[in-house]
Motif scaffolding. Structure first.
Motif, PDB file in Angstrom:
ATOM      1  N   GLN A 183     -18.987 -17.052  -5.776  1.00  0.00           N
ATOM      2  CA  GLN A 183     -20.148 -17.839  -6.181  1.00  0.00           C
ATOM      3  C   GLN A 183     -19.759 -19.294  -6.406  1.00  0.00           C
ATOM      4  OE1 GLN A 183     -23.291 -16.997  -6.192  1.00  0.00           O
ATOM      5  NE2 GLN A 183     -23.953 -19.008  -6.950  1.00  0.00           N
ATOM      6  N   MET A 184     -18.582 -19.515  -6.993  1.00  0.00           N
ATOM      7  CA  MET A 184     -18.121 -20.888  -7.226  1.00  0.00           C
ATOM      8  C   MET A 184     -17.862 -21.610  -5.906  1.00  0.00           C
ATOM      9  SD  MET A 184     -15.555 -20.329 -10.478  1.00  0.00           S
ATOM     10  CE  MET A 184     -15.265 -22.081 -10.726  1.00  0.00           C
ATOM     11  N   ILE A 185     -17.353 -20.875  -4.909  1.00  0.00           N
ATOM     12  CA  ILE A 185     -17.116 -21.470  -3.593  1.00  0.00           C
ATOM     13  C   ILE A 185     -18.444 -21.882  -2.959  1.00  0.00           C
ATOM     14  CG2 ILE A 185     -16.280 -21.009  -1.244  1.00  0.00           C
ATOM     15  CD1 ILE A 185     -14.216 -19.124  -2.491  1.00  0.00           C
ATOM     16  N   ALA A 186     -19.474 -21.074  -3.192  1.00  0.00           N
ATOM     17  CA  ALA A 186     -20.788 -21.337  -2.594  1.00  0.00           C
ATOM     18  C   ALA A 186     -21.492 -22.520  -3.248  1.00  0.00           C
ATOM     19  CB  ALA A 186     -21.660 -20.087  -2.689  1.00  0.00           C
ATOM     20  N   THR A 187     -21.324 -22.655  -4.556  1.00  0.00           N
ATOM     21  CA  THR A 187     -22.110 -23.664  -5.279  1.00  0.00           C
ATOM     22  C   THR A 187     -21.282 -24.764  -5.933  1.00  0.00           C
ATOM     23  OG1 THR A 187     -22.071 -22.316  -7.302  1.00  0.00           O
ATOM     24  CG2 THR A 187     -23.905 -21.969  -5.764  1.00  0.00           C
ATOM     25  N   GLY A 188     -19.974 -24.559  -6.056  1.00  0.00           N
ATOM     26  CA  GLY A 188     -19.150 -25.527  -6.769  1.00  0.00           C
ATOM     27  C   GLY A 188     -18.434 -26.508  -5.861  1.00  0.00           C
ATOM     28  N   ARG A 189     -17.578 -27.271  -6.484  1.00  0.00           N
ATOM     29  CA  ARG A 189     -16.788 -28.280  -5.763  1.00  0.00           C
ATOM     30  C   ARG A 189     -15.449 -27.648  -5.368  1.00  0.00           C
ATOM     31  NH1 ARG A 189     -17.157 -32.301 -10.693  1.00  0.00           N
ATOM     32  NH2 ARG A 189     -16.732 -30.243 -11.611  1.00  0.00           N
ATOM     33  N   VAL A 190     -15.219 -27.586  -4.079  1.00  0.00           N
ATOM     34  CA  VAL A 190     -14.067 -26.867  -3.532  1.00  0.00           C
ATOM     35  C   VAL A 190     -12.961 -27.832  -3.125  1.00  0.00           C
ATOM     36  CG1 VAL A 190     -13.274 -25.297  -1.722  1.00  0.00           C
ATOM     37  CG2 VAL A 190     -15.576 -25.034  -2.701  1.00  0.00           C
ATOM     38  N   ALA A 191     -11.736 -27.480  -3.475  1.00  0.00           N
ATOM     39  CA  ALA A 191     -10.561 -28.203  -2.979  1.00  0.00           C
ATOM     40  C   ALA A 191      -9.785 -27.264  -2.058  1.00  0.00           C
ATOM     41  CB  ALA A 191      -9.678 -28.664  -4.128  1.00  0.00           C
ATOM     42  N   ALA A 203      -2.345 -34.899  -5.762  1.00  0.00           N
ATOM     43  CA  ALA A 203      -3.750 -35.324  -5.685  1.00  0.00           C
ATOM     44  C   ALA A 203      -4.678 -34.196  -6.117  1.00  0.00           C
ATOM     45  CB  ALA A 203      -4.085 -35.775  -4.263  1.00  0.00           C
ATOM     46  N   MET A 204      -4.348 -32.976  -5.713  1.00  0.00           N
ATOM     47  CA  MET A 204      -5.180 -31.830  -6.092  1.00  0.00           C
ATOM     48  C   MET A 204      -5.152 -31.591  -7.599  1.00  0.00           C
ATOM     49  SD  MET A 204      -4.800 -27.855  -4.906  1.00  0.00           S
ATOM     50  CE  MET A 204      -3.444 -27.592  -6.079  1.00  0.00           C
ATOM     51  N   LEU A 205      -3.960 -31.650  -8.186  1.00  0.00           N
ATOM     52  CA  LEU A 205      -3.841 -31.424  -9.623  1.00  0.00           C
ATOM     53  C   LEU A 205      -4.513 -32.534 -10.428  1.00  0.00           C
ATOM     54  CD1 LEU A 205      -0.174 -30.084  -9.839  1.00  0.00           C
ATOM     55  CD2 LEU A 205      -2.307 -28.779  -9.977  1.00  0.00           C
ATOM     56  N   ARG A 206      -4.462 -33.763  -9.912  1.00  0.00           N
ATOM     57  CA  ARG A 206      -5.192 -34.853 -10.575  1.00  0.00           C
ATOM     58  C   ARG A 206      -6.686 -34.590 -10.555  1.00  0.00           C
ATOM     59  NH1 ARG A 206      -1.568 -38.335  -7.981  1.00  0.00           N
ATOM     60  NH2 ARG A 206      -3.115 -38.759  -6.355  1.00  0.00           N
ATOM     61  N   ALA A 207      -7.161 -34.135  -9.405  1.00  0.00           N
ATOM     62  CA  ALA A 207      -8.591 -33.837  -9.281  1.00  0.00           C
ATOM     63  C   ALA A 207      -8.998 -32.727 -10.251  1.00  0.00           C
ATOM     64  CB  ALA A 207      -8.926 -33.442  -7.848  1.00  0.00           C
ATOM     65  N   VAL A 208      -8.117 -31.756 -10.449  1.00  0.00           N
ATOM     66  CA  VAL A 208      -8.389 -30.670 -11.397  1.00  0.00           C
ATOM     67  C   VAL A 208      -8.468 -31.217 -12.813  1.00  0.00           C
ATOM     68  CG1 VAL A 208      -7.414 -28.598 -12.462  1.00  0.00           C
ATOM     69  CG2 VAL A 208      -7.395 -28.843  -9.970  1.00  0.00           C
ATOM     70  N   GLU A 209      -7.487 -32.058 -13.180  1.00  0.00           N
ATOM     71  CA  GLU A 209      -7.461 -32.622 -14.524  1.00  0.00           C
ATOM     72  C   GLU A 209      -8.658 -33.537 -14.782  1.00  0.00           C
ATOM     73  OE1 GLU A 209      -3.707 -34.532 -14.652  1.00  0.00           O
ATOM     74  OE2 GLU A 209      -2.552 -32.662 -14.817  1.00  0.00           O
ATOM     75  N   GLN A 210      -9.141 -34.195 -13.728  1.00  0.00           N
ATOM     76  CA  GLN A 210     -10.288 -35.085 -13.855  1.00  0.00           C
ATOM     77  C   GLN A 210     -11.617 -34.346 -13.714  1.00  0.00           C
ATOM     78  OE1 GLN A 210      -9.459 -37.946 -10.765  1.00  0.00           O
ATOM     79  NE2 GLN A 210      -7.719 -38.843 -11.877  1.00  0.00           N
ATOM     80  N   LYS A 211     -11.536 -33.024 -13.661  1.00  0.00           N
ATOM     81  CA  LYS A 211     -12.710 -32.150 -13.590  1.00  0.00           C
ATOM     82  C   LYS A 211     -13.580 -32.451 -12.370  1.00  0.00           C
ATOM     83  CE  LYS A 211     -12.814 -31.602 -18.612  1.00  0.00           C
ATOM     84  NZ  LYS A 211     -12.084 -30.321 -18.534  1.00  0.00           N
ATOM     85  N   ARG A 212     -12.916 -32.720 -11.224  1.00  0.00           N
ATOM     86  CA  ARG A 212     -13.625 -32.955  -9.969  1.00  0.00           C
ATOM     87  C   ARG A 212     -13.544 -31.751  -9.038  1.00  0.00           C
ATOM     88  NH1 ARG A 212     -11.337 -36.403  -6.859  1.00  0.00           N
ATOM     89  NH2 ARG A 212      -9.408 -36.846  -7.998  1.00  0.00           N
ATOM     90  N   VAL A 213     -12.915 -30.670  -9.523  1.00  0.00           N
ATOM     91  CA  VAL A 213     -12.732 -29.466  -8.716  1.00  0.00           C
ATOM     92  C   VAL A 213     -13.111 -28.244  -9.538  1.00  0.00           C
ATOM     93  CG1 VAL A 213     -11.031 -28.008  -7.549  1.00  0.00           C
ATOM     94  CG2 VAL A 213     -10.909 -30.490  -7.296  1.00  0.00           C
ATOM     95  N   ASP A 214     -13.834 -27.313  -8.892  1.00  0.00           N
ATOM     96  CA  ASP A 214     -14.229 -26.070  -9.566  1.00  0.00           C
ATOM     97  C   ASP A 214     -13.423 -24.872  -9.072  1.00  0.00           C
ATOM     98  OD1 ASP A 214     -16.341 -27.292 -11.072  1.00  0.00           O
ATOM     99  OD2 ASP A 214     -17.538 -27.322  -9.227  1.00  0.00           O
ATOM    100  N   VAL A 215     -12.935 -24.915  -7.828  1.00  0.00           N
ATOM    101  CA  VAL A 215     -12.208 -23.793  -7.249  1.00  0.00           C
ATOM    102  C   VAL A 215     -11.300 -24.322  -6.146  1.00  0.00           C
ATOM    103  CG1 VAL A 215     -14.072 -23.317  -5.599  1.00  0.00           C
ATOM    104  CG2 VAL A 215     -12.424 -21.501  -6.178  1.00  0.00           C
ATOM    105  N   ILE A 216     -10.144 -23.667  -5.953  1.00  0.00           N
ATOM    106  CA  ILE A 216      -9.171 -24.090  -4.946  1.00  0.00           C
ATOM    107  C   ILE A 216      -8.963 -22.971  -3.937  1.00  0.00           C
ATOM    108  CG2 ILE A 216      -6.774 -24.779  -4.522  1.00  0.00           C
ATOM    109  CD1 ILE A 216      -6.745 -25.893  -7.379  1.00  0.00           C
ATOM    110  N   LEU A 217      -8.976 -23.344  -2.661  1.00  0.00           N
ATOM    111  CA  LEU A 217      -8.700 -22.402  -1.582  1.00  0.00           C
ATOM    112  C   LEU A 217      -7.413 -22.822  -0.872  1.00  0.00           C
ATOM    113  CD1 LEU A 217     -12.189 -21.917   0.135  1.00  0.00           C
ATOM    114  CD2 LEU A 217     -11.073 -20.435  -1.549  1.00  0.00           C
ATOM    115  N   THR A 218      -6.607 -21.836  -0.514  1.00  0.00           N
ATOM    116  CA  THR A 218      -5.413 -22.086   0.274  1.00  0.00           C
ATOM    117  C   THR A 218      -5.171 -20.873   1.157  1.00  0.00           C
ATOM    118  OG1 THR A 218      -3.077 -22.767   0.182  1.00  0.00           O
ATOM    119  CG2 THR A 218      -3.796 -21.108  -1.410  1.00  0.00           C
ATOM    120  N   GLU A 219      -4.477 -21.069   2.253  1.00  0.00           N
ATOM    121  CA  GLU A 219      -4.244 -19.953   3.166  1.00  0.00           C
ATOM    122  C   GLU A 219      -3.484 -18.820   2.471  1.00  0.00           C
ATOM    123  OE1 GLU A 219      -2.590 -19.558   7.661  1.00  0.00           O
ATOM    124  OE2 GLU A 219      -1.178 -20.333   6.183  1.00  0.00           O
ATOM    125  N   ASP A 220      -2.489 -19.195   1.698  1.00  0.00           N
ATOM    126  CA  ASP A 220      -1.613 -18.233   1.035  1.00  0.00           C
ATOM    127  C   ASP A 220      -1.071 -18.933  -0.210  1.00  0.00           C
ATOM    128  OD1 ASP A 220       1.146 -17.075   0.455  1.00  0.00           O
ATOM    129  OD2 ASP A 220       0.446 -15.660   1.972  1.00  0.00           O
TER     130      ASP A 220
END
Length: 289
Positions: free
Chosen positions: A7-15, A71-88
């Motif tokens: 649900q977060m992937i569908a509606t939230g901010r994805v990194a 950059a990703m961790l900064r975005a997390v700390e700045q509350k610009r990301v709701d969920v993170i996707l990675t291949e593995d």
């Protein structure tokens, strides 16, 4: 994948985090990883074009010093990301200590991490256990590859082939071994060898390192740094000393005298002497200059 994460992937901010390890790998790997993550966002009902992509090119997962990861961790700390996707999840880290630190930071921020190929979701009930186990296996894999590489280099050394760069006075020629692998045979460089002999002879007769260096520079003799990016191209006393103390010129070649140990959390490596019983010594009278 947990329903809440979907649900977060569908509606939230994805990194999206993507990484490949070395310059020998294909850069298109980043595109493939990113495309797969965007497809997952689309299947969940989200907008893949709005995803924040954080790539790292030719960087090992054993370090935290990665621009994309930072950059990703900064975005997390700045509350610009709701969920993170990675291949593995091993793309995130191949160091169990760093992986644990990243997990704590994401858990504190309330940002789940989802691995698309391994099915690990850090927000799931067994997410922490699965993530920790996978991180442990990722670090073990790095250690195993390192051990296999070292064994291969030992074999090359015993067969008389180069295991890395050779000193001034030698050169390598490309060959193919019995298995079809490319190897590099060590030879005396007949253009540089007379310079080595001159240095040893002058040291025997004069003994002063700075005089030897000055004589070589005065005669325009090319130094080991000639043609490199070093600011100083000429001969110096330290270069002369290094040559005089190098046993390879007397036909004694050693392997595994040092190991390079990565400084935790960085891309820096520092040399560390190995125990004497681990050092391999090979007598090469054919390479005695």
């Amino acid at each position: 994948m947990d329903a809440k994460t979907t649900q977060m992937i569908a509606t939230g901010r994805v990194a999206i985090y993507a990484r490949y390890s070395t310059a020998l790998q294909n850069e298109s790997s980043i595109e493939d990883q990113t495309r797969r993550a965007r497809d997952a966002v689309l299947r969940a009902g989200g907008d893949p074009t709005k995803a924040l992509v954080c790539p790292d090119f030719a960087l090992a997962g054993t370090s935290m010093e990665r621009p994309g990861l930072e950059a990703m961790l900064r975005a997390v700390e700045q509350k610009r990301v709701d969920v993170i996707l990675t291949e593995d999840v091993s793309r995130i880290s191949r160091d169990i200590g760093d992986a644990a630190d990243i997990f704590k930071r994401l858990r504190f921020a309330g940002v789940p991490l989802s691995g698309l190929s391994d099915g690990i979701d850090t927000s799931a009930k067994q997410g922490k256990l699965n993530y920790t186990f996978k991180s442990m296996m990722a670090e073990w894999y790095v250690d195993e590859i390192s051990e296999r590489t070292l064994r291969g280099l030992e074999g090359r050394m015993l067969a008389g082939f180069a295991t890395g760069a050779v000193p001034f006075g030698f050169r390598t020629t490309n060959e193919t071994d019995a298995t079809g692998r490319a190897v590099h045979r060590i030879e005396i460089d007949e253009e540089q060898a007379p310079i080595i002999r001159r240095i040893f002879t002058d040291y025997r007769d004069e003994g002063a390192l700075h005089r030897i260096a000055r004589s070589l520079n005065r005669d325009g003799v090319p130094s080991p740094r000639a043609g490199t990016k070093h600011k100083r191209y000429g001969w110096g006393a330290s270069t002369i000393r290094a040559i005089l103390y190098n046993e390879k010129y007397a036909g004694t070649w050693r392997f595994k005298e040092r190991q390079w140990v990565r400084v935790p959390g960085t891309n820096k490596r520092r040399p560390r002497a190995r125990p004497a019983d681990e050092v391999m010594t090979l007598d090469r009278p054919d390479l005695r200059i």
